[in-house]
Design a protein around this motif. Structure first.
Motif, mmCIF file in Angstrom:
data_model
loop_
_atom_site.group_PDB
_atom_site.id
_atom_site.type_symbol
_atom_site.label_atom_id
_atom_site.label_comp_id
_atom_site.label_asym_id
_atom_site.label_seq_id
_atom_site.Cartn_x
_atom_site.Cartn_y
_atom_site.Cartn_z
ATOM 1 N N ARG A 19 10.613 3.199 4.110
ATOM 2 C CA ARG A 19 10.365 4.624 4.326
ATOM 3 C C ARG A 19 8.901 4.995 4.117
ATOM 4 O O ARG A 19 8.322 5.790 4.847
ATOM 5 N N TYR A 20 8.278 4.397 3.083
ATOM 6 C CA TYR A 20 6.933 4.824 2.724
ATOM 7 C C TYR A 20 5.848 3.809 3.078
ATOM 8 O O TYR A 20 4.666 4.155 3.125
ATOM 9 N N GLY A 21 6.237 2.530 3.249
ATOM 10 C CA GLY A 21 5.243 1.531 3.607
ATOM 11 C C GLY A 21 4.293 1.165 2.486
ATOM 12 O O GLY A 21 3.246 0.586 2.736
ATOM 13 N N GLN A 22 4.641 1.496 1.243
ATOM 14 C CA GLN A 22 3.773 1.176 0.096
ATOM 15 C C GLN A 22 4.574 0.292 -0.858
ATOM 16 O O GLN A 22 5.307 0.779 -1.727
ATOM 17 N N PHE A 23 4.396 -1.003 -0.673
ATOM 18 C CA PHE A 23 5.225 -1.964 -1.392
ATOM 19 C C PHE A 23 5.044 -1.873 -2.899
ATOM 20 O O PHE A 23 6.018 -1.811 -3.654
ATOM 21 N N ASP A 24 3.780 -1.872 -3.360
ATOM 22 C CA ASP A 24 3.563 -1.924 -4.809
ATOM 23 C C ASP A 24 4.039 -0.659 -5.500
ATOM 24 O O ASP A 24 4.643 -0.724 -6.576
ATOM 25 N N ALA A 25 3.795 0.519 -4.891
ATOM 26 C CA ALA A 25 4.271 1.770 -5.499
ATOM 27 C C ALA A 25 5.792 1.803 -5.518
ATOM 28 O O ALA A 25 6.406 2.240 -6.505
ATOM 29 N N ALA A 26 6.424 1.335 -4.440
ATOM 30 C CA ALA A 26 7.883 1.302 -4.399
ATOM 31 C C ALA A 26 8.434 0.348 -5.452
ATOM 32 O O ALA A 26 9.444 0.645 -6.107
ATOM 33 N N GLU A 27 7.785 -0.791 -5.652
ATOM 34 C CA GLU A 27 8.250 -1.755 -6.654
ATOM 35 C C GLU A 27 8.204 -1.147 -8.052
ATOM 36 O O GLU A 27 9.145 -1.293 -8.838
ATOM 37 N N ASP A 28 7.110 -0.450 -8.374
ATOM 38 C CA ASP A 28 7.009 0.205 -9.680
ATOM 39 C C ASP A 28 8.108 1.242 -9.859
ATOM 40 O O ASP A 28 8.717 1.362 -10.936
ATOM 41 N N ALA A 29 8.380 2.013 -8.799
ATOM 42 C CA ALA A 29 9.409 3.047 -8.884
ATOM 43 C C ALA A 29 10.796 2.433 -9.083
ATOM 44 O O ALA A 29 11.610 2.940 -9.868
ATOM 45 N N VAL A 30 11.069 1.336 -8.402
ATOM 46 C CA VAL A 30 12.365 0.676 -8.552
ATOM 47 C C VAL A 30 12.526 0.114 -9.955
ATOM 48 O O VAL A 30 13.607 0.199 -10.551
ATOM 49 N N GLN A 31 11.462 -0.448 -10.512
ATOM 50 C CA GLN A 31 11.541 -0.973 -11.879
ATOM 51 C C GLN A 31 11.886 0.137 -12.871
ATOM 52 O O GLN A 31 12.686 -0.065 -13.789
ATOM 53 N N GLU A 32 11.300 1.322 -12.691
ATOM 54 C CA GLU A 32 11.618 2.449 -13.574
ATOM 55 C C GLU A 32 13.059 2.890 -13.382
ATOM 56 O O GLU A 32 13.744 3.252 -14.350
ATOM 57 N N ALA A 33 13.542 2.881 -12.137
ATOM 58 C CA ALA A 33 14.926 3.260 -11.887
ATOM 59 C C ALA A 33 15.892 2.260 -12.524
ATOM 60 O O ALA A 33 16.930 2.647 -13.081
ATOM 61 N N LEU A 34 15.574 0.973 -12.447
ATOM 62 C CA LEU A 34 16.417 -0.047 -13.080
ATOM 63 C C LEU A 34 16.455 0.130 -14.592
ATOM 64 O O LEU A 34 17.503 -0.033 -15.229
#
Length: 403
Positions: A19-34
């Motif tokens: 959706r956003y095309g920003q892999f590193d920012a998405a990875e950080d967000a997923v880690q916080e969600a986990l």
């Protein structure tokens, strides 16, 4: 719950990266969600749609992160807020495969592609990946950081680019599977979570590319190999080589599925290395006993693979097959082709195969020395123990006592 989070993490990451095309920012967000899920779910219970829950929490994290950016970005955030959560399982195949194709960008080197995939899809930590690649953790952290920076610049693959990346995706999936089937280091022989995930995603890839016979061959190879999983160790956890395994412990349903895939691919297109390797695995799995294995046919298939995709690993496997089909001295002659090959410097498997062939030839002293060298060269504790045991069984003293 830990297994559920491990399965959902790459799906959520794939959705946000798409959706956003920003892999590193998405990875950080997923880690916080986990982390939030690991804290809240044991208290509140697992939500009815855990994937949508994680996506929403990670999405809110991204929204907060992007608030200071351009109006275009803010409009995307508003679209995200208004977009309804997908039903459970919807988009899973697309999102997971998108993540894989993203990690396999051709601008990245093969080690970087694999490292990024192990991090994003396999859920390995930087330290675990560093051990697998035999490099310092700081070096691997820099490699992953550079890979993310490259991905951030080039963005997601267009649909027409996916076909070009398919070969790299297959190769990376097989490397992930192999890292799970026989880990590069540590106390455990295997990591079942990686093999299961590699097989799951390969199934998705085959569904998305039903006419690609090599993807079907790759899936068959994984299934036929994984079918032997439970027989690879004994009751004490010691490694059991293929020719000594209890074949009643093999998963015959997986074998049947793998053999069917091999048969279905024959004649449907050009024969590739994964189909040939799957055919070899089928010959092993269909043999009622180790002695019934059709080694001449296996050797013939390795010779075909060597013509299609020559390489040191193919030569190593061919040496083993030659040893069983034509005798250990012939196998050692093939293994000699790797002498001086810089690509195999420090690879303990060369020493292990040489030791095995020397033992078959009756050279116990030579086998003892190379078993010891092989044991010293691996970071896998189960392999170290097995190779050390073989070294102890080939000492002259042990031979005299046995006589």
């Amino acid at each position: 719950m830990e297994q559920l989070l491990r399965e959902l993490a790459p799906q959520v990451l794939g959705a946000l990266a798409r959706r956003y095309g920003q892999f590193d920012a998405a990875e950080d967000a997923v880690q916080e969600a986990l982390l939030a899920a690991a804290t809240q779910w044991p208290v509140d219970g697992v939500p009815d749609n855990p994937r949508s829950w994680l996506t929403a929490v990670a999405g809110r994290r991204l929204v907060d992160e992007f608030r200071s950016e351009s109006a275009r970005r803010r409009r995307e955030e508003n679209d995200f807020r208004l977009e309804p959560s997908p039903p459970s399982g919807a988009g899973e195949a697309d999102d997971t495969l998108t993540l894989f194709f993203l990690c396999c960008h051709p601008l990245l080197s093969p080690p970087s592609q694999l490292a990024l995939t192990l991090r994003a899809v396999g859920g390995l930590s930087t330290a675990e990946i560093a051990r697998a690649f035999l490099v310092p953790e700081a070096t691997m952290a820099q490699r992953i950081s550079r890979a993310k920076a490259t991905i951030r610049k080039v963005g997601l693959p267009r649909s027409e680019e996916r076909a070009e990346r398919l070969r790299v995706v297959r190769q990376t999936l097989y490397l992930v599977f192999n890292e799970g089937y026989t880990t590069s280091g540590g106390p455990d022989l295997r990591r079942d979570d990686l093999t299961v995930e590699a097989i799951r995603i390969t199934r998705l890839l085959r569904s998305a590319t039903p006419d690609d016979v090599e993807t079907g061959g790759l899936l068959a190879l994984m299934l036929l190999t994984d079918a032997r999983r439970d027989a690879r160790t004994d009751a004490q956890g010691a490694l059991v080589p293929l020719h000594e395994q209890d074949r009643s412990r093999w998963d015959h349903e997986l074998i049947a599925e793998g053999v069917a895939l091999v048969s279905a691919g024959l004649g449907r297109g050009p024969v590739g290395p994964y189909q040939l390797q799957a055919a070899i695995a089928a010959l092993h799995d269909e043999a009622a006993t180790a002695g019934a294995t059709d080694w001449p046919q296996i050797l013939a298939l390795y010779e075909v693979i060597e013509r299609l995709t020559p390489g040191p690993i193919v030569t190593l496997n061919k040496a083993v097959a030659t040893g069983w089909a034509r005798g250990p001295l012939a196998g050692l002659a093939v293994l000699g082709d790797l002498d001086g090959d810089d690509r195999m410097n420090g690879n303990h498997r060369v020493d292990a195969v040489r030791a095995h062939l020397l033992e078959m030839a009756g050279d116990r002293a030579g086998a003892h020395d190379f078993y010891r060298r092989a044991a010293a060269g691996t970071n896998s504790v189960p392999e170290q123990r097995y190779l050390t045991l073989r070294a102890s069984l080939t000492t002259p003293e042990h031979g005299n006592q046995a006589g």
